[in-house]
Design a protein around this motif. Structure first.
Motif, short mmCIF file in Angstrom:
data_model
loop_
_atom_site.label_atom_id
_atom_site.label_comp_id
_atom_site.label_asym_id
_atom_site.label_seq_id
_atom_site.Cartn_x
_atom_site.Cartn_y
_atom_site.Cartn_z
N PRO A 108 0.82 -1.21 0.00
CA PRO A 108 0.00 0.00 0.00
C PRO A 108 0.85 1.26 0.00
O PRO A 108 2.06 1.20 0.22
CB PRO A 108 -0.81 -0.13 1.30
CG PRO A 108 0.04 -0.97 2.19
CD PRO A 108 0.75 -1.94 1.29
N ASN A 168 2.31 6.11 4.13
CA ASN A 168 1.50 6.91 5.04
C ASN A 168 2.02 8.35 5.02
O ASN A 168 3.22 8.58 5.15
CB ASN A 168 1.61 6.38 6.48
CG ASN A 168 1.11 4.96 6.61
OD1 ASN A 168 -0.06 4.68 6.36
ND2 ASN A 168 1.99 4.05 7.02
N PRO A 196 4.35 1.63 5.36
CA PRO A 196 3.76 0.70 6.32
C PRO A 196 4.75 -0.30 6.90
O PRO A 196 4.64 -0.67 8.08
CB PRO A 196 2.67 0.00 5.50
CG PRO A 196 2.29 1.00 4.47
CD PRO A 196 3.56 1.71 4.11
N THR A 242 -6.37 0.07 16.31
CA THR A 242 -6.62 -0.72 15.11
C THR A 242 -8.10 -0.64 14.74
O THR A 242 -8.97 -0.83 15.59
CB THR A 242 -6.23 -2.18 15.34
OG1 THR A 242 -4.88 -2.25 15.77
CG2 THR A 242 -6.39 -2.99 14.07
N ARG A 302 -8.42 -5.00 9.88
CA ARG A 302 -7.30 -5.91 9.60
C ARG A 302 -7.50 -6.56 8.24
O ARG A 302 -8.60 -7.02 7.92
CB ARG A 302 -7.11 -6.96 10.70
CG ARG A 302 -8.31 -7.79 11.04
CD ARG A 302 -8.00 -8.83 12.12
NE ARG A 302 -7.37 -10.02 11.57
CZ ARG A 302 -6.40 -10.70 12.16
NH1 ARG A 302 -5.93 -10.30 13.32
NH2 ARG A 302 -5.89 -11.78 11.59
N GLU A 303 -6.44 -6.60 7.44
CA GLU A 303 -6.47 -7.21 6.12
C GLU A 303 -5.43 -8.32 6.06
O GLU A 303 -4.24 -8.05 5.88
CB GLU A 303 -6.14 -6.18 5.03
CG GLU A 303 -7.22 -5.17 4.73
CD GLU A 303 -6.87 -4.34 3.50
OE1 GLU A 303 -6.66 -4.94 2.42
OE2 GLU A 303 -6.78 -3.12 3.63
N LEU A 315 -2.03 -6.58 7.17
CA LEU A 315 -2.06 -5.13 7.05
C LEU A 315 -3.12 -4.59 8.01
O LEU A 315 -4.30 -4.94 7.93
CB LEU A 315 -2.39 -4.71 5.62
CG LEU A 315 -2.42 -3.21 5.35
CD1 LEU A 315 -1.02 -2.61 5.51
CD2 LEU A 315 -2.97 -2.91 3.96
N HIS A 370 -5.15 -1.30 9.51
CA HIS A 370 -5.55 0.10 9.38
C HIS A 370 -5.68 0.63 10.81
O HIS A 370 -6.42 0.06 11.63
CB HIS A 370 -6.88 0.23 8.66
CG HIS A 370 -6.87 -0.28 7.26
ND1 HIS A 370 -7.24 0.49 6.18
CD2 HIS A 370 -6.52 -1.49 6.74
CE1 HIS A 370 -7.14 -0.21 5.06
NE2 HIS A 370 -6.70 -1.43 5.39
N CYS A 371 -4.97 1.70 11.10
CA CYS A 371 -4.94 2.21 12.48
C CYS A 371 -5.27 3.70 12.51
O CYS A 371 -4.97 4.44 11.56
CB CYS A 371 -3.57 1.97 13.11
SG CYS A 371 -3.08 0.24 13.17
N GLU A 411 -5.48 8.30 9.49
CA GLU A 411 -5.39 6.84 9.38
C GLU A 411 -4.03 6.47 8.84
O GLU A 411 -3.53 7.09 7.91
CB GLU A 411 -6.47 6.29 8.46
CG GLU A 411 -6.46 4.76 8.39
CD GLU A 411 -7.49 4.19 7.41
OE1 GLU A 411 -8.45 3.56 7.89
OE2 GLU A 411 -7.30 4.36 6.21
N HIS A 459 -1.42 2.89 7.82
CA HIS A 459 -1.36 1.45 7.58
C HIS A 459 -0.07 0.90 8.19
O HIS A 459 0.99 1.53 8.06
CB HIS A 459 -1.39 1.14 6.08
CG HIS A 459 -2.67 1.55 5.43
ND1 HIS A 459 -2.72 2.07 4.15
CD2 HIS A 459 -3.94 1.52 5.87
CE1 HIS A 459 -3.99 2.32 3.83
NE2 HIS A 459 -4.73 2.00 4.86
N LYS A 469 2.22 -2.78 8.59
CA LYS A 469 2.41 -4.19 8.23
C LYS A 469 2.98 -4.94 9.43
O LYS A 469 3.99 -4.53 10.00
CB LYS A 469 3.37 -4.31 7.05
CG LYS A 469 2.81 -3.84 5.72
CD LYS A 469 3.82 -4.03 4.60
CE LYS A 469 3.26 -3.61 3.26
NZ LYS A 469 4.24 -3.79 2.15
#
Length: 379
Positions: free
Chosen positions: A238, A241, A285, A305, A308-309, A316, A318-319, A325, A327, A329
């Motif tokens: 991704p 950030n 990330p 968090t 979650r992916e 991954l 997302h936070c 926001e 990302h 890892k």
């Protein structure tokens, strides 16, 4: 092989300036990739090199010869299009031969030999009698490549040739294109909107946006030292950030302040400028780690968090970081769930600051080496 030079190249369509004064050089034997979002001018630039689009202003040279007004057939260039442009009523062999007699002095026997050799190289020798409708997408692509390489041109131009293939075949054909490039020892200019494709194929990658060249560099340099925020967010999946911070000097050291953290910045060029400007911080990330994986004295902060992916090789997250926001890892089998608050920290060697208005890079916590901008040339 051939060297291609674009000097202040522009293309105007009525009141739209599609390509805005591009200065770019493709070295002998180089695999140069033009990448950017749809409408950025990359295909238009390629078509001007091919002679399929008139040049509004600027100069195009191939091996130091100005070719602005040279017809496409006299430029010793082969171009492969996104849709392959195969004639449906012709066999694969006939498609590969098409046009050779009009641009070369080869006899029929020489043309047949070249087609057979290209077909062997591309592993389509048993498909030469078939028509395009009888071929798979990957086989049609190989025929289109074969039509280009039988002419043994000085320059190959490829306009998103893999975009119509499924994901598995795209990976396979990327490797095939690299192998062919090494074998043919030709100069190649390749257009794509896929940054992963650009990074894996290019000796150097030229990033375009809105008709302007943003940066040209070897793939790893683009990734590690983006020239501006656009490149930083376009290259990498991704995306990097990016969030606003205030940079201040405290007790002889620079500090980045955000609603969610306050961290020290390693000394480096550009910090004095950043401290007087409205800036954004960029962190990839993979350069954000859980506190448990960091040294005891590392500066850490809390994030919540939200998503979650699971991606197989990694997880991954997302936070939420203040109002922003980000990302992160983490290890693929981590049990972190949405709603959990976790402690994380940045890799201090992988921090970036960008001017909030212009987007230009002001600071990289690890400075690029001077040699990294030199072109990669295939001997």
């Amino acid at each position: 092989m051939a060297r291609i030079q674009l000097t202040d190249l522009e293309k105007q369509y009525d009141d739209v300036l599609a390509v805005k004064g591009i200065d770019l050089e493709a070295q002998d034997g180089e695999f140069l990739v033009l990448v950017g979002p749809s409408g950025c001018g990359k295909s238009t630039t390629l078509r001007m090199i091919a002679g399929l689009e008139d040049i509004t202003s600027g100069t195009l040279r191939i091996d130091d010869e100005v070719v602005n007004d040279v017809p496409p057939k006299d430029r010793d260039i082969a171009m492969m299009f996104q849709n392959y442009a195969l004639y449906p009523h012709m066999t694969a062999a006939e498609n590969m031969k098409f046009g050779m007699k009009s641009v070369s002095d080869f006899s029929s026997d020489e043309i047949d030999q070249r087609v057979e050799e290209a077909a062997e190289t591309l592993d389509i020798a048993d498909l030469l009698d078939r028509k395009p409708k009888e071929l798979s997408g990957g086989e049609r692509q190989r025929v289109a490549i074969g039509r280009a390489i039988v002419r043994e041109p000085e320059v190959f131009l490829l306009d998103e040739p893999l975009s119509n293939l499924d994901a598995k075949l795209r990976v396979q054909m990327r490797a095939e294109l690299l192998r062919l490039h090494e074998e043919l020892d030709s100069s190649t200019v390749y257009v794509t909107h896929d940054q992963t494709e650009a990074m894996t194929l290019g000796d150097r990658v030229a990033v375009l946006d809105a008709g302007e060249l943003q940066q040209v560099a070897p793939p790893q340099e683009l990734y590690d030292f983006p020239a501006n925020r656009f490149v930083a967010e376009f290259i990498g999946e991704p995306a990097m950030n990016v969030f606003p911070v205030d940079v201040h000097e405290r007790n002889g050291h620079y500090v980045a302040d955000h609603a969610g953290f306050s961290i020290s910045l390693p000394d480096g060029e550009g910090l004095d400028t950043a401290s007087d400007s409205s800036v954004s911080m960029g962190v990839r990330p993979e350069d954000i780690s859980l506190a448990s994986n960091l040294p005891d004295d590392a500066e850490t902060f809390a994030v919540e968090t939200t998503v979650r992916e699971p991606l197989g090789e990694l997880l991954l997250l997302h936070c939420q970081l203040g109002d922003d926001e980000i990302h992160v890892k983490v290890e693929p089998r981590s049990e972190i769930q949405p709603g959990e608050t976790i402690e994380v920290g940045f890799d201090e060697d992988r921090l970036h600051l960008f001017d909030a208005r212009s987007g230009d890079a002001l600071y990289h916590s690890t400075a690029p080496e001077a040699t990294k901008s030199e072109p990669v040339v295939t001997e």
